[in-house]
Design a protein around this motif. Structure first.
Motif, PDB file in Angstrom:
ATOM      1  N   MET A   1       0.822  -1.190   0.000  1.00 14.09           N
ATOM      2  CA  MET A   1       0.000   0.000   0.000  1.00 14.09           C
ATOM      3  C   MET A   1       0.869   1.259   0.000  1.00 14.09           C
ATOM      4  N   ARG A   2       1.953   1.199   0.774  1.00 13.55           N
ATOM      5  CA  ARG A   2       2.822   2.369   0.868  1.00 13.55           C
ATOM      6  C   ARG A   2       3.479   2.670  -0.482  1.00 13.55           C
ATOM      7  N   THR A   3       3.904   1.629  -1.194  1.00  2.47           N
ATOM      8  CA  THR A   3       4.541   1.850  -2.501  1.00  2.47           C
ATOM      9  C   THR A   3       3.543   2.408  -3.512  1.00  2.47           C
ATOM     10  N   LEU A   4       2.293   2.019  -3.392  1.00  2.00           N
ATOM     11  CA  LEU A   4       1.259   2.553  -4.280  1.00  2.00           C
ATOM     12  C   LEU A   4       1.075   4.053  -4.045  1.00  2.00           C
ATOM     13  N   ILE A   5       1.058   4.458  -2.797  1.00  4.51           N
ATOM     14  CA  ILE A   5       0.902   5.876  -2.457  1.00  4.51           C
ATOM     15  C   ILE A   5       2.101   6.673  -2.976  1.00  4.51           C
ATOM     16  N   ILE A   6       3.292   6.132  -2.819  1.00  5.72           N
ATOM     17  CA  ILE A   6       4.497   6.807  -3.299  1.00  5.72           C
ATOM     18  C   ILE A   6       4.474   6.916  -4.824  1.00  5.72           C
ATOM     19  N   ALA A   7       4.058   5.850  -5.496  1.00  6.58           N
ATOM     20  CA  ALA A   7       3.998   5.854  -6.955  1.00  6.58           C
ATOM     21  C   ALA A   7       2.995   6.880  -7.466  1.00  6.58           C
ATOM     22  N   ALA A   9       1.929   9.596  -5.834  1.00  5.94           N
ATOM     23  CA  ALA A   9       2.440  10.934  -5.524  1.00  5.94           C
ATOM     24  C   ALA A   9       3.529  11.341  -6.515  1.00  5.94           C
ATOM     25  N   LEU A  10       4.397  10.428  -6.871  1.00  3.12           N
ATOM     26  CA  LEU A  10       5.463  10.717  -7.828  1.00  3.12           C
ATOM     27  C   LEU A  10       4.881  10.979  -9.214  1.00  3.12           C
ATOM     28  N   GLY A  11       3.896  10.211  -9.608  1.00  3.62           N
ATOM     29  CA  GLY A  11       3.251  10.417 -10.908  1.00  3.62           C
ATOM     30  C   GLY A  11       2.566  11.763 -10.997  1.00  3.62           C
ATOM     31  N   VAL A  12       1.875  12.149  -9.937  1.00  6.97           N
ATOM     32  CA  VAL A  12       1.184  13.442  -9.923  1.00  6.97           C
ATOM     33  C   VAL A  12       2.194  14.582  -9.957  1.00  6.97           C
ATOM     34  N   THR A  13       3.329  14.397  -9.312  1.00  2.75           N
ATOM     35  CA  THR A  13       4.361  15.429  -9.289  1.00  2.75           C
ATOM     36  C   THR A  13       5.031  15.598 -10.643  1.00  2.75           C
TER      37      THR A  13
END
Length: 81
Positions: A1-7, A9-13
């Motif tokens: 779940m944590r890696t999904l959130i990071i992915a 956030a990085l995509g949106v950035t």
């Protein structure tokens, strides 16, 4: 779940950055098409876009054997000049 959130956030950035560069690529393609009536090969398109915006305003640069003006905007108002 944590890696999904990071992915996500990085995509949106990074998403706006790809769109900004795409606009510059389109600008280079348009300038070469208008000036020399030719298309830029896809393999040199990215490097051509970098060169077309990494120069002095009103400088002539060569992109795909076509001389175009630098696409970088003017420096604006400069104090003391």
């Amino acid at each position: 779940m944590r890696t999904l959130i990071i992915a996500v956030a990085l995509g949106v950035t990074l998403f706006p950055l790809s769109q900004a560069f795409a606009g510059r690529v389109d600008g280079v393609k348009r300038a070469v098409k208008e000036k020399c009536n030719k298309d830029i090969p896809i393999d040199i398109l990215r490097d051509s876009a970098v060169r077309a915006y990494d120069c002095q305003p009103d400088e002539q640069i060569t992109v795909a054997a076509c001389k175009i003006k630098c696409l970088k905007g003017g420096s604006g108002n400069v104090v003391g000049q």
